[in-house]
Motif scaffolding. Structure first.
Motif, PDB file in Angstrom:
ATOM      1  N   THR A  37     -20.602  87.436  39.153  1.00 59.53           N
ATOM      2  CA  THR A  37     -19.710  86.301  39.401  1.00 59.53           C
ATOM      3  C   THR A  37     -18.319  86.503  38.808  1.00 59.53           C
ATOM      4  OG1 THR A  37     -20.639  85.259  37.413  1.00 59.53           O
ATOM      5  CG2 THR A  37     -21.587  84.627  39.546  1.00 59.53           C
ATOM      6  N   SER A  38     -18.122  87.580  38.080  1.00 60.80           N
ATOM      7  CA  SER A  38     -16.860  87.804  37.367  1.00 60.80           C
ATOM      8  C   SER A  38     -15.854  88.580  38.200  1.00 60.80           C
ATOM      9  CB  SER A  38     -17.147  88.570  36.067  1.00 60.80           C
ATOM     10  OG  SER A  38     -15.963  89.085  35.506  1.00 60.80           O
ATOM     11  N   GLY A  39     -14.596  88.158  38.144  1.00 62.14           N
ATOM     12  CA  GLY A  39     -13.528  88.903  38.799  1.00 62.14           C
ATOM     13  C   GLY A  39     -13.318  90.258  38.153  1.00 62.14           C
ATOM     14  N   THR A  40     -13.577  90.340  36.845  1.00 60.45           N
ATOM     15  CA  THR A  40     -13.466  91.626  36.153  1.00 60.45           C
ATOM     16  C   THR A  40     -14.483  92.614  36.705  1.00 60.45           C
ATOM     17  OG1 THR A  40     -12.703  90.525  34.131  1.00 60.45           O
ATOM     18  CG2 THR A  40     -13.560  92.756  33.900  1.00 60.45           C
ATOM     19  N   ARG A  41     -15.681  92.114  36.996  1.00 60.28           N
ATOM     20  CA  ARG A  41     -16.723  92.972  37.587  1.00 60.28           C
ATOM     21  C   ARG A  41     -16.271  93.465  38.963  1.00 60.28           C
ATOM     22  NH1 ARG A  41     -22.640  92.855  37.182  1.00 60.28           N
ATOM     23  NH2 ARG A  41     -23.490  93.830  39.039  1.00 60.28           N
ATOM     24  N   ASP A  42     -15.685  92.581  39.761  1.00 53.58           N
ATOM     25  CA  ASP A  42     -15.193  92.975  41.084  1.00 53.58           C
ATOM     26  C   ASP A  42     -14.140  94.076  40.965  1.00 53.58           C
ATOM     27  OD1 ASP A  42     -16.829  91.126  42.306  1.00 53.58           O
ATOM     28  OD2 ASP A  42     -15.273  89.596  42.474  1.00 53.58           O
ATOM     29  N   ALA A  43     -13.221  93.886  40.013  1.00 54.11           N
ATOM     30  CA  ALA A  43     -12.158  94.875  39.829  1.00 54.11           C
ATOM     31  C   ALA A  43     -12.731  96.212  39.379  1.00 54.11           C
ATOM     32  CB  ALA A  43     -11.141  94.362  38.811  1.00 54.11           C
ATOM     33  N   PHE A  44     -13.713  96.168  38.484  1.00 51.59           N
ATOM     34  CA  PHE A  44     -14.338  97.403  38.000  1.00 51.59           C
ATOM     35  C   PHE A  44     -15.026  98.142  39.146  1.00 51.59           C
ATOM     36  CE2 PHE A  44     -18.084  99.605  36.211  1.00 51.59           C
ATOM     37  CZ  PHE A  44     -17.434 100.500  35.371  1.00 51.59           C
ATOM     38  N   ALA A  45     -15.729  97.394  39.995  1.00 54.14           N
ATOM     39  CA  ALA A  45     -16.420  98.020  41.123  1.00 54.14           C
ATOM     40  C   ALA A  45     -15.426  98.662  42.083  1.00 54.14           C
ATOM     41  CB  ALA A  45     -17.277  96.985  41.851  1.00 54.14           C
ATOM     42  N   GLU A  46     -14.340  97.950  42.344  1.00 55.17           N
ATOM     43  CA  GLU A  46     -13.356  98.445  43.307  1.00 55.17           C
ATOM     44  C   GLU A  46     -12.545  99.618  42.763  1.00 55.17           C
ATOM     45  OE1 GLU A  46      -9.222  96.849  45.375  1.00 55.17           O
ATOM     46  OE2 GLU A  46     -10.733  95.396  44.749  1.00 55.17           O
ATOM     47  N   LEU A  47     -12.101  99.501  41.519  1.00 56.60           N
ATOM     48  CA  LEU A  47     -11.179 100.498  40.976  1.00 56.60           C
ATOM     49  C   LEU A  47     -11.881 101.679  40.320  1.00 56.60           C
ATOM     50  CD1 LEU A  47      -8.682  97.976  39.361  1.00 56.60           C
ATOM     51  CD2 LEU A  47      -8.347  99.243  41.484  1.00 56.60           C
ATOM     52  N   ALA A  48     -12.946 101.402  39.568  1.00 57.07           N
ATOM     53  CA  ALA A  48     -13.611 102.473  38.827  1.00 57.07           C
ATOM     54  C   ALA A  48     -14.745 103.107  39.634  1.00 57.07           C
ATOM     55  CB  ALA A  48     -14.141 101.940  37.501  1.00 57.07           C
ATOM     56  N   LEU A  49     -15.697 102.276  40.082  1.00 54.99           N
ATOM     57  CA  LEU A  49     -16.841 102.832  40.803  1.00 54.99           C
ATOM     58  C   LEU A  49     -16.420 103.450  42.132  1.00 54.99           C
ATOM     59  CD1 LEU A  49     -19.584 100.116  40.186  1.00 54.99           C
ATOM     60  CD2 LEU A  49     -19.058 102.157  38.844  1.00 54.99           C
ATOM     61  N   GLU A  50     -15.646 102.698  42.895  1.00 53.20           N
ATOM     62  CA  GLU A  50     -15.216 103.230  44.188  1.00 53.20           C
ATOM     63  C   GLU A  50     -14.266 104.408  43.999  1.00 53.20           C
ATOM     64  OE1 GLU A  50     -13.293 101.596  48.369  1.00 53.20           O
ATOM     65  OE2 GLU A  50     -14.219 100.179  46.973  1.00 53.20           O
ATOM     66  N   GLY A  51     -13.481 104.355  42.928  1.00 57.66           N
ATOM     67  CA  GLY A  51     -12.606 105.485  42.631  1.00 57.66           C
ATOM     68  C   GLY A  51     -13.399 106.753  42.380  1.00 57.66           C
ATOM     69  N   GLY A  52     -14.534 106.616  41.674  1.00 53.67           N
ATOM     70  CA  GLY A  52     -15.396 107.771  41.447  1.00 53.67           C
ATOM     71  C   GLY A  52     -16.038 108.267  42.726  1.00 53.67           C
ATOM     72  N   CYS A  53     -16.361 107.332  43.610  1.00 51.19           N
ATOM     73  CA  CYS A  53     -16.988 107.703  44.887  1.00 51.19           C
ATOM     74  C   CYS A  53     -16.116 108.657  45.693  1.00 51.19           C
ATOM     75  CB  CYS A  53     -17.246 106.442  45.716  1.00 51.19           C
ATOM     76  SG  CYS A  53     -18.927 105.807  45.585  1.00 51.19           S
ATOM     77  N   THR A  54     -14.826 108.451  45.622  1.00 53.74           N
ATOM     78  CA  THR A  54     -13.922 109.243  46.458  1.00 53.74           C
ATOM     79  C   THR A  54     -13.868 110.708  46.037  1.00 53.74           C
ATOM     80  OG1 THR A  54     -12.005 108.667  45.073  1.00 53.74           O
ATOM     81  CG2 THR A  54     -12.484 107.228  46.949  1.00 53.74           C
ATOM     82  N   THR A  55     -14.494 111.042  44.903  1.00 49.51           N
ATOM     83  CA  THR A  55     -14.523 112.449  44.484  1.00 49.51           C
ATOM     84  C   THR A  55     -15.616 113.230  45.208  1.00 49.51           C
ATOM     85  OG1 THR A  55     -16.030 112.031  42.616  1.00 49.51           O
ATOM     86  CG2 THR A  55     -13.665 111.795  42.201  1.00 49.51           C
ATOM     87  N   PHE A  56     -16.499 112.517  45.933  1.00 54.64           N
ATOM     88  CA  PHE A  56     -17.573 113.176  46.678  1.00 54.64           C
ATOM     89  C   PHE A  56     -17.185 113.284  48.155  1.00 54.64           C
ATOM     90  CE2 PHE A  56     -19.769 111.332  43.036  1.00 54.64           C
ATOM     91  CZ  PHE A  56     -20.600 112.366  42.631  1.00 54.64           C
TER      92      PHE A  56
END
Length: 207
Positions: A37-56
């Motif tokens: 429910t947190s906006g911080t969680r949304d930002a982390f998923a978009e910026l950090a997790l998805e950012g890591g995904c793009t390395t594959f």
């Protein structure tokens, strides 16, 4: 999940940071963060997790084929105990980090700044989470705050013009405005002046 090298995915096998990179310590992966429910969680998923995904390469190809499947894969946080939901209270995350210095935490910059004598920010791509790096966008895990006003509501919704004037006032969003106490990193002075002028004039957004 992670790419399995055969066009599919497999459960994340990494249990320690050394499993991710042999140069890292063999400490159990333990990350404390906010709930969905947190906006911080949304930002982390978009910026950090998805950012890591793009390395594959395989996952970049998936994005081109199936955007929805890509987002599910890249923004879903593992549920095997490596991620620990610590609630919406960032102060609680700070307290848990102090008690467990081997863990990582995900929370807003203001809490890092307030507790810099007890916890340390994590560098990303060699950039530390510092005021100037966030302000100029060089810290990768940060994002801008956008506020949109529908012109048709101005005059129809009581207080709309007053809200715009208040939000764009230097005492609100300026270098020493009260929003900085809430963690807002202000834009540069020239940018603020231009956006304040545009907002108060109700200038239409140019896409």
């Amino acid at each position: 999940d992670l790419p399995d090298g055969q066009g599919g995915t497999m459960p994340n096998p990494n249990r320690t940071w050394a499993d991710v990179n042999p140069d890292l310590p063999a400490l159990r992966i333990e990350v404390m963060g906010p709930p969905p429910t947190s906006g911080t969680r949304d930002a982390f998923a978009e910026l950090a997790l998805e950012g890591g995904c793009t390395t594959f390469e395989e996952i970049r190809a998936l994005k081109a084929r199936d955007e929805q499947a890509y987002r599910v894969l890249c923004q879903t946080i593992r549920e095997d105990g490596a991620w620990i939901e610590a609630g919406e209270n960032d102060n609680l995350i700070v307290q848990k980090l102090v008690a467990n210095p081997d863990a990582l935490g995900v929370f807003g910059f203001s809490f890092l700044e307030e507790n810099s004598d007890r916890i340390q920010g994590a560098t990303v791509d060699g950039v530390a989470p510092e005021f100037d790096a966030i302000a100029d966008g060089t810290y990768p895990v940060s994002r801008s705050l956008y506020l949109y006003v529908k012109n048709a509501h101005v005059g129809a919704v009581p207080g709309m013009r007053a809200f715009i004037a208040e939000f764009t006032d230097e005492d609100t969003w300026g270098d020493y405005g009260y929003l900085t106490d809430k963690g807002l990193i202000p834009m540069g002075e020239d940018e603020r002046a231009q956006f304040a002028q545009d907002a108060r004039a109700l200038k239409p957004l140019e896409m």
